[in-house]
Design a protein around this motif. Sequence first.
Motif, mmCIF file in Angstrom:
data_model
loop_
_atom_site.group_PDB
_atom_site.id
_atom_site.type_symbol
_atom_site.label_atom_id
_atom_site.label_comp_id
_atom_site.label_asym_id
_atom_site.label_seq_id
_atom_site.Cartn_x
_atom_site.Cartn_y
_atom_site.Cartn_z
ATOM 1 N N ALA A 48 0.821 -1.215 0.000
ATOM 2 C CA ALA A 48 0.000 0.000 0.000
ATOM 3 C C ALA A 48 0.856 1.266 0.000
ATOM 4 N N HIS A 49 2.183 1.123 0.090
ATOM 5 C CA HIS A 49 3.064 2.282 0.181
ATOM 6 C C HIS A 49 4.134 2.289 -0.907
ATOM 7 N N GLY A 50 3.834 1.671 -2.038
ATOM 8 C CA GLY A 50 4.776 1.628 -3.151
ATOM 9 C C GLY A 50 4.616 2.821 -4.078
ATOM 10 N N ILE A 51 5.114 2.674 -5.280
ATOM 11 C CA ILE A 51 5.095 3.744 -6.277
ATOM 12 C C ILE A 51 3.678 4.249 -6.541
ATOM 13 N N GLU A 52 2.714 3.345 -6.548
ATOM 14 C CA GLU A 52 1.328 3.738 -6.822
ATOM 15 C C GLU A 52 0.767 4.665 -5.738
ATOM 16 N N ALA A 53 1.368 4.651 -4.560
ATOM 17 C CA ALA A 53 0.880 5.460 -3.438
ATOM 18 C C ALA A 53 1.457 6.876 -3.436
ATOM 19 N N MET A 54 2.328 7.185 -4.384
ATOM 20 C CA MET A 54 2.980 8.498 -4.403
ATOM 21 C C MET A 54 1.989 9.582 -4.805
ATOM 22 N N ARG A 55 1.487 10.284 -3.796
ATOM 23 C CA ARG A 55 0.542 11.384 -4.022
ATOM 24 C C ARG A 55 0.896 12.519 -3.079
ATOM 25 N N PHE A 56 0.683 13.730 -3.537
ATOM 26 C CA PHE A 56 0.858 14.879 -2.669
ATOM 27 C C PHE A 56 -0.483 15.154 -1.996
ATOM 28 N N THR A 57 -0.506 15.070 -0.661
ATOM 29 C CA THR A 57 -1.715 15.334 0.104
ATOM 30 C C THR A 57 -1.345 16.178 1.322
ATOM 31 N N GLU A 58 -2.345 16.817 1.916
ATOM 32 C CA GLU A 58 -2.095 17.609 3.120
ATOM 33 C C GLU A 58 -1.696 16.719 4.295
ATOM 34 N N GLU A 59 -2.246 15.497 4.348
ATOM 35 C CA GLU A 59 -1.903 14.572 5.436
ATOM 36 C C GLU A 59 -0.524 13.967 5.222
#
Length: 110
Positions: A32-43
């Motif tokens: 759940a924390h690989g390349i696909e999870a790369m997002r810019f979020t406030e959290e």
Amino acid sequence: MSTQHTYRVIVRGAFDGLSEESRTRLLAEVDAHGIEAMRFTEEGSLTYDRTLKHFSYRLIVVSDAADGEEMAGVLAEDRAETALAELGHAHGVLKSSVTDMDTMKINYKR
């Protein structure tokens, strides 16, 4: 009232002295924390791989433009450090790279 800017910040670091509990939890959640999870979020979005060596945390920080990119980096590092501490994951020194989205020039194809 000062102008607010939106910054995209990547905080990078290395896990250091992870407990067995942290290692087990991180490995259980690695998919759940690989390349696909790369997002810019406030959290913030934590990414790492199975080696459990390096990680990155991607955040969006809204801050006064007068404070500049350096302050956005400090705020992001503090948020990442707090989040990692809450999860119980030990780490070394954090470094950040900051992009001011309000001053970024976009070259559109003609």
